[in-house]
Design an enzyme around this catalytic site. Structure first.
Site, PDB file in Angstrom:
ATOM      1  N   ASP A  11     -36.381 122.085  58.442  1.00  0.00           N
ATOM      2  CA  ASP A  11     -37.226 123.240  58.154  1.00  0.00           C
ATOM      3  C   ASP A  11     -36.311 124.446  58.061  1.00  0.00           C
ATOM      4  O   ASP A  11     -35.693 124.841  59.055  1.00  0.00           O
ATOM      5  CB  ASP A  11     -38.226 123.395  59.316  1.00  0.00           C
ATOM      6  N   HIS A  18     -45.804 129.061  58.486  1.00  0.00           N
ATOM      7  CA  HIS A  18     -45.099 127.764  58.449  1.00  0.00           C
ATOM      8  C   HIS A  18     -45.803 126.722  57.568  1.00  0.00           C
ATOM      9  O   HIS A  18     -46.238 125.699  58.050  1.00  0.00           O
ATOM     10  CB  HIS A  18     -44.899 127.226  59.866  1.00  0.00           C
ATOM     11  N   ASP A  52     -43.553 122.434  56.032  1.00  0.00           N
ATOM     12  CA  ASP A  52     -42.442 123.373  55.809  1.00  0.00           C
ATOM     13  C   ASP A  52     -41.065 122.712  55.869  1.00  0.00           C
ATOM     14  O   ASP A  52     -40.049 123.405  55.881  1.00  0.00           O
ATOM     15  CB  ASP A  52     -42.523 124.542  56.798  1.00  0.00           C
ATOM     16  N   ASP A  53     -41.000 121.396  55.911  1.00  0.00           N
ATOM     17  CA  ASP A  53     -39.706 120.700  55.990  1.00  0.00           C
ATOM     18  C   ASP A  53     -39.278 120.162  54.624  1.00  0.00           C
ATOM     19  O   ASP A  53     -40.081 119.535  53.923  1.00  0.00           O
ATOM     20  CB  ASP A  53     -39.798 119.494  56.942  1.00  0.00           C
ATOM     21  N   GLN A  94     -34.498 127.862  60.307  1.00  0.00           N
ATOM     22  CA  GLN A  94     -35.009 127.484  61.637  1.00  0.00           C
ATOM     23  C   GLN A  94     -34.310 126.272  62.274  1.00  0.00           C
ATOM     24  O   GLN A  94     -33.950 126.297  63.441  1.00  0.00           O
ATOM     25  CB  GLN A  94     -36.510 127.202  61.546  1.00  0.00           C
ATOM     26  N   ASN A 104     -21.186 115.752  61.592  1.00  0.00           N
ATOM     27  CA  ASN A 104     -22.406 114.949  61.638  1.00  0.00           C
ATOM     28  C   ASN A 104     -23.558 115.893  61.973  1.00  0.00           C
ATOM     29  O   ASN A 104     -23.446 116.659  62.926  1.00  0.00           O
ATOM     30  CB  ASN A 104     -22.214 113.922  62.769  1.00  0.00           C
ATOM     31  N   TYR A 239     -37.725 126.497  72.815  1.00  0.00           N
ATOM     32  CA  TYR A 239     -38.577 126.017  71.726  1.00  0.00           C
ATOM     33  C   TYR A 239     -38.192 126.687  70.414  1.00  0.00           C
ATOM     34  O   TYR A 239     -38.203 127.907  70.309  1.00  0.00           O
ATOM     35  CB  TYR A 239     -40.049 126.316  72.046  1.00  0.00           C
ATOM     36  N   LYS A 242     -41.059 122.196  65.965  1.00  0.00           N
ATOM     37  CA  LYS A 242     -41.352 120.816  66.365  1.00  0.00           C
ATOM     38  C   LYS A 242     -40.302 119.849  65.827  1.00  0.00           C
ATOM     39  O   LYS A 242     -39.493 120.204  64.992  1.00  0.00           O
ATOM     40  CB  LYS A 242     -42.774 120.442  65.927  1.00  0.00           C
ATOM     41  N   ASP A 244     -40.702 116.811  64.288  1.00  0.00           N
ATOM     42  CA  ASP A 244     -40.996 116.386  62.925  1.00  0.00           C
ATOM     43  C   ASP A 244     -40.153 115.231  62.399  1.00  0.00           C
ATOM     44  O   ASP A 244     -39.283 115.421  61.533  1.00  0.00           O
ATOM     45  CB  ASP A 244     -40.845 117.605  61.991  1.00  0.00           C
ATOM     46  N   GLN A 252     -41.194  94.363  52.970  1.00  0.00           N
ATOM     47  CA  GLN A 252     -41.422  93.108  52.222  1.00  0.00           C
ATOM     48  C   GLN A 252     -40.456  91.977  52.622  1.00  0.00           C
ATOM     49  O   GLN A 252     -39.380  92.225  53.143  1.00  0.00           O
ATOM     50  CB  GLN A 252     -41.309  93.328  50.699  1.00  0.00           C
ATOM     51  N   ARG A 276     -47.992 125.810  67.377  1.00  0.00           N
ATOM     52  CA  ARG A 276     -46.976 126.160  68.379  1.00  0.00           C
ATOM     53  C   ARG A 276     -46.430 124.931  69.103  1.00  0.00           C
ATOM     54  O   ARG A 276     -45.938 125.027  70.226  1.00  0.00           O
ATOM     55  CB  ARG A 276     -47.529 127.170  69.384  1.00  0.00           C
TER      56      ARG A 276
HETATM   57  P1  13P Z   1     -42.470 123.674  62.608  1.00  0.00           P
HETATM   58  O1  13P Z   1     -41.554 122.926  63.499  1.00  0.00           O
HETATM   59  O2  13P Z   1     -42.947 122.887  61.465  1.00  0.00           O
HETATM   60  O3  13P Z   1     -41.844 124.967  62.193  1.00  0.00           O
HETATM   61  O4  13P Z   1     -43.800 124.017  63.379  1.00  0.00           O
HETATM   62  C1  13P Z   1     -43.747 124.457  64.662  1.00  0.00           C
HETATM   63  C2  13P Z   1     -44.908 125.180  65.130  1.00  0.00           C
HETATM   64  O5  13P Z   1     -44.768 125.860  66.099  1.00  0.00           O
HETATM   65  C3  13P Z   1     -46.214 125.074  64.495  1.00  0.00           C
HETATM   66  O6  13P Z   1     -47.094 126.030  65.006  1.00  0.00           O
HETATM   67 MG    MG Z   2     -41.442 125.871  60.620  1.00  0.00          MG
HETATM   68 MG    MG Z   3     -41.792 121.721  60.203  1.00  0.00          MG
END
Ligand code: 13P
Ligand code: MG
Ligand code: MG
Length: 377
Positions: A11, A18, A52-53, A94, A104, A239, A242, A244, A252, A276
């Protein structure tokens, strides 16, 4: 040839909150991929987004954890970040959590799933006469979002009737990662069917334990599944968004068929994520390139299918598994389940436990209040 499929996702900014990246960001990554194909760095590549990714799927012969491939993905995300910054987008850069990755991008923010295998698809090849695979990509999700559906697809004949057939009856080896251990990749290997219950004991905890890899027990050197299981807050210390996850799943023949893999997603099971990253909400299967604009901020998952020819090239287009009317019912079910859960707002299981929220601003508020408690007489 020794072929590697790499799925790398990050993201790096989105429009109006987002929701989704801009067309210009996606076009930039697509043109980088086209250049990487013509320069010979990769054999083929495909770019799409989930919420958003931005996700890049590539085939190449450089193996897993290859510095050039990872740097290429990182540089493409940096290019997209520059566009996001230029237009003042939300969350620009982000998921790029370090200044420069050390060879890596695993552990630097982007999600990475990679599978390497001997690639010789032809009629006489009993193991893999053809190579096909799925990519699952999810947004607004905790890292173990695939634990239940992927486990069911590889361990439970109620979902995968193929497990009763000679090529799969010995079952699969699961590599499970303990994402709380930040010393390194802390792994346990368990086998289905013998360790079925032990697997469920671990996989019930989607925030701590995640399926990292699944391999055939009948055919040597045949991995089916690779999943990017990591916790961003363990990397960032706070934080930042997320986790994701992205997954590559070869299908197969010696592995489950696509319908056996996608059918557990009809549960729209509850996972951690959503607004969030703090709620417990159902995972809604959606067509590819779906923005997050619905009610709440539902966790979403997309599923693509690819075929790979002998040279490692994809066919002229992909298949979009969740873009099918059959999934409309699941989408409605997910929305209903979401409304039931959100009916109780912040109470009890509707939100993640404090141990998960402690990396967010909740910690400061709770700590501030804790300091004000007094033992009363
Ligand atoms: P993202 O990780 O997709 O940016 O979403 C995090 C979030 O806090 C959603 O409210
Ligand atoms: Mg985001
Ligand atoms: Mg995301």
């Amino acid at each position: 040839m020794r072929l590697t499929i790499s799925g790398i996702k990050a993201d790096v900014g989105s429009i109006g909150g987002h929701t989704e990246p801009t067309i210009e960001m996606l076009d930039k990554v697509k043109s980088n991929v086209a250049e990487a194909i013509s320069s010979g760095l990769i054999i083929d590549g495909f770019v799409f987004h989930v919420g958003d990714d931005i996700a890049i799927v590539m085939t190449h012969t450089k193996g897993k954890d290859n510095e050039e491939i990872h740097q290429f993905a990182w540089d493409s995300f940096l290019d997209a970040t520059a566009i996001a910054q230029q237009f003042g987008l939300y969350g620009a850069g982000q998921d790029l959590l370090v200044d420069a990755p050390s060879g890596n991008v695993r552990g630097a923010g982007p999600g990475v799933a990679e599978i390497e295998f001997e690639h010789d698809p032809q009629k006489g090849n009993d193991t893999r006469p053809a190579e096909s695979f799925n990519v699952f990509a999810a947004d607004k999700c905790g890292p173990g979002a695939y634990n239940l559906p992927i486990f069911l697809g590889f361990a439970d004949p109620m979902y995968c009737g193929g497990l009763m057939l000679p090529k799969m009856i010995k079952g699969f080896k699961f590599r499970i990662i303990d994402m709380n251990n930040t010393d390194g990749d802390s792994i346990i290997e368990l086998n289905a069917p013998e360790d079925y219950y032990k697997l469920t004991v671990l996989l019930r905890d989607n925030e701590r334990f995640g399926i990292e890899r699944i391999s055939s027990r009948t055919y040597e050197d045949q991995d089916s599944v690779a999943i990017s299981a990591q916790r961003l807050h363990n990397i960032a210390g706070t934080y930042t968004g997320k986790d994701d996850p992205i997954a590559i799943v070869r299908n197969q023949g010696i592995f489950p068929a696509p319908e056996e893999l996608v059918s557990p997603f009809a549960k729209a099971h509850y996972i951690g994520g959503d607004a969030r990253g703090s709620h417990v909400m159902p995972l809604m299967p959606v067509p590819i390139n779906t923005p997050v604009t619905g009610i709440y901020c539902l966790p979403i998952v997309e599923c693509l299918g690819f075929s790979v020819n002998a040279e490692g090239k994809f066919s002229d287009h992909h298949v979009d598994f969740f873009d099918n009317p059959a999934w409309d019912l699941t989408r409605m079910k997910a929305q209903e389940k979401a409304m039931h859960m959100r009916d109780q707002g912040w109470s009890g299981p509707a939100m993640l436990p404090y141990t998960e929220l402690e990396y967010s601003g909740f910690r400061n508020i709770v700590e501030g209040l804790e300091a004000q408690f007094e033992i009363s007489d």
